[in-house]
Scaffold this motif. Sequence first.
Motif: not given
Length: 123
Positions: A48-60, A62-74
């Motif tokens: 089981d694999i998940a793929v993410f990208v980070s969205l710079p400037g979007i953060s809950v 201040a030290d972390r970028e928000e991640e967006t899930l692009l897909g989950m695969f087997t």
Amino acid sequence: PGNCWAFKGQQGQVVIRLPARVHLTAITVQHITKEASPSRTIISAPKDIAVFVSLPGISVDADREEETLLGMFTYNAEKDPIQTFPLKNMLLPRAFSHVKLLVKSNWGNPWYTCIYRVQVHGK
């Protein structure tokens, strides 16, 4: 066989820095075949694999970028050793310079997981 990126246990992650900003379309994961394996099993293959990208400037936080899930695969250990998975890029009309691959499980090896190749596709 054995010349892979191996990590301890059944879970791990890697962030891949791309040589340029890319509009991501798919990701390919490769492992060896059962026939090429000295044990004739590929229980160390990712499952089981998940793929993410980070969205710079979007953060809950201040030290972390928000991640967006692009897909989950087997990754299917019974199919071709090179498997390509399409990403949900239509939600993100921009290019990215990093992609995160999160392996959530493997096919049964409790000690380590192996990945032989990851390819990131895009424009």
